[in-house]
Design an enzyme around this catalytic site. Structure first.
Site, PDB file in Angstrom:
ATOM      1  N   LYS A  68       0.820  -1.216   0.000  1.00  0.00           N
ATOM      2  CA  LYS A  68       0.000   0.000   0.000  1.00  0.00           C
ATOM      3  C   LYS A  68       0.855   1.268   0.000  1.00  0.00           C
ATOM      4  O   LYS A  68       0.570   2.203  -0.736  1.00  0.00           O
ATOM      5  CB  LYS A  68      -0.917   0.037   1.244  1.00  0.00           C
ATOM      6  CG  LYS A  68      -2.011  -1.002   1.249  1.00  0.00           C
ATOM      7  CD  LYS A  68      -3.063  -0.684   2.304  1.00  0.00           C
ATOM      8  CE  LYS A  68      -2.515  -0.685   3.734  1.00  0.00           C
ATOM      9  NZ  LYS A  68      -2.052  -2.006   4.204  1.00  0.00           N
ATOM     10  N   ARG A 117     -10.102   0.830   8.983  1.00  0.00           N
ATOM     11  CA  ARG A 117      -9.580  -0.504   9.198  1.00  0.00           C
ATOM     12  C   ARG A 117     -10.611  -1.443   9.799  1.00  0.00           C
ATOM     13  O   ARG A 117     -10.322  -2.614  10.031  1.00  0.00           O
ATOM     14  CB  ARG A 117      -8.399  -0.412  10.161  1.00  0.00           C
ATOM     15  CG  ARG A 117      -7.061  -0.755   9.534  1.00  0.00           C
ATOM     16  CD  ARG A 117      -6.031  -0.586  10.619  1.00  0.00           C
ATOM     17  NE  ARG A 117      -4.774  -1.214  10.330  1.00  0.00           N
ATOM     18  CZ  ARG A 117      -3.804  -0.646   9.626  1.00  0.00           C
ATOM     19  NH1 ARG A 117      -3.972   0.524   9.077  1.00  0.00           N
ATOM     20  NH2 ARG A 117      -2.657  -1.277   9.464  1.00  0.00           N
ATOM     21  N   ARG A 127      10.977  -1.452  10.934  1.00  0.00           N
ATOM     22  CA  ARG A 127       9.907  -1.059  11.838  1.00  0.00           C
ATOM     23  C   ARG A 127       9.793  -2.043  12.994  1.00  0.00           C
ATOM     24  O   ARG A 127       9.918  -3.239  12.804  1.00  0.00           O
ATOM     25  CB  ARG A 127       8.578  -0.998  11.076  1.00  0.00           C
ATOM     26  CG  ARG A 127       8.225   0.410  10.615  1.00  0.00           C
ATOM     27  CD  ARG A 127       7.067   0.420   9.671  1.00  0.00           C
ATOM     28  NE  ARG A 127       5.878  -0.245  10.200  1.00  0.00           N
ATOM     29  CZ  ARG A 127       4.711  -0.303   9.555  1.00  0.00           C
ATOM     30  NH1 ARG A 127       4.590   0.263   8.365  1.00  0.00           N
ATOM     31  NH2 ARG A 127       3.682  -0.920  10.074  1.00  0.00           N
ATOM     32  N   ARG A 180      -1.039  -8.634  13.283  1.00  0.00           N
ATOM     33  CA  ARG A 180      -1.548  -7.667  12.296  1.00  0.00           C
ATOM     34  C   ARG A 180      -2.346  -8.371  11.205  1.00  0.00           C
ATOM     35  O   ARG A 180      -3.370  -7.869  10.745  1.00  0.00           O
ATOM     36  CB  ARG A 180      -0.391  -6.876  11.674  1.00  0.00           C
ATOM     37  CG  ARG A 180       0.132  -5.782  12.608  1.00  0.00           C
ATOM     38  CD  ARG A 180       1.557  -5.394  12.316  1.00  0.00           C
ATOM     39  NE  ARG A 180       1.743  -4.772  11.027  1.00  0.00           N
ATOM     40  CZ  ARG A 180       2.914  -4.725  10.378  1.00  0.00           C
ATOM     41  NH1 ARG A 180       3.989  -5.291  10.906  1.00  0.00           N
ATOM     42  NH2 ARG A 180       3.004  -4.130   9.218  1.00  0.00           N
TER      43      ARG A 180
END
Ligand code: ADP
Ligand code: ZN
Length: 211
Positions: free
Chosen positions: A13, A88, A153, A164
């Site tokens: 994305k 989300r 990250r 996630r």
């Protein structure tokens, strides 16, 4: 042009978002980037978000929706925007309906087996946000685009990635149905081909639909 970018973590994305926002002159609004910037600056929101992000869970809806609602009132959003990482879940999608009118949803589908490697091998530029896969870097530690430092990250580790992905499957994937019913969904598939290939498909579709 007011767009949403939908897709699992690791679907690419961020990379597509940069290209889409450049091409159409619309601002790229990433809730993940907003939370990370807050964390870096040690704000109250950053501290609150941190515990959720570290676990791969969603930051509470009220906080997230307020941030986006405010962000959309900035002058740079008047010409259009691309929302990346928001909404989300269904609650956020319904909240968004109360303060924005979306023209299209770019949905990037991806084979889940590609995601773990993509996310755990990802390195991100601290300055411009560009992401790379470690296998393509040949040992480089700085960004090819701007020379910024590359880092991994904190949430790109196997445990957090697993959580996630399950949050995506349980809470975010139902939005595909939600926006399909509204007639605004545009479906794409991310493969192992370079991101430029996917961007060409997105560009053609958006040009056809909105120009
Ligand atoms: P990715 O899509 O690769 O998981 P993001 O940068 O979009 O990464 O998000 C990182 C983290 O930020 C999420 O795991 C979550 O904790 C938080 N976050 C981002 N966007 C939202 C949102 N819309 N609602 C709640 N939490 C969010
Ligand atoms: Zn960079």
């Amino acid at each position: 042009m007011k767009l949403i970018l939908l897709g699992a973590p690791g679907a690419g994305k961020g990379t597509q978002a940069t290209k889409i926002s450049e091409r159409y002159g619309i601002v790229h609004i990433s809730t993940g980037d907003i939370f990370r910037a807050n964390l870096k600056n040690g704000t109250r929101i950053g501290l609150l978000a941190k515990s959720y992000m570290d676990r791969g869970e969603l930051v509470p809806d009220e906080v997230t929706c307020d941030i986006v609602k405010d962000r959309l009132t900035w002058e740079d959003a008047a010409k259009g925007y691309l929302l990346d990482g928001f909404p989300r879940n269904l609650f956020q999608a319904e909240a968004l309906d109360t303060f924005a009118e979306i023209d299209g949803v770019v949905n990037i589908n991806i084979d889940q087996s590609l995601l773990l490697d993509r996310l755990c091998g990802r390195r991100v530029c601290r300055e411009c946000g560009e992401s790379y896969h470690v296998s393509m870097l040949g040992g480089a530690t700085v960004c090819a685009r701007c020379g910024g430092e590359l880092y991994q990250r904190k949430d790109d580790n196997p445990e957090t990635v697993a959580s996630r992905l399950s949050v995506y499957n349980e809470q975010t994937a139902p939005l595909i149905d939600y926006y399909t019913k509204k007639g605004v969904i545009l479906n794409f598939t991310s493969t192992e081909a370079p991101p430029e290939v996917l961007f060409e498909e997105i560009r053609e579709t958006l040009d056809r639909r909105f120009r």
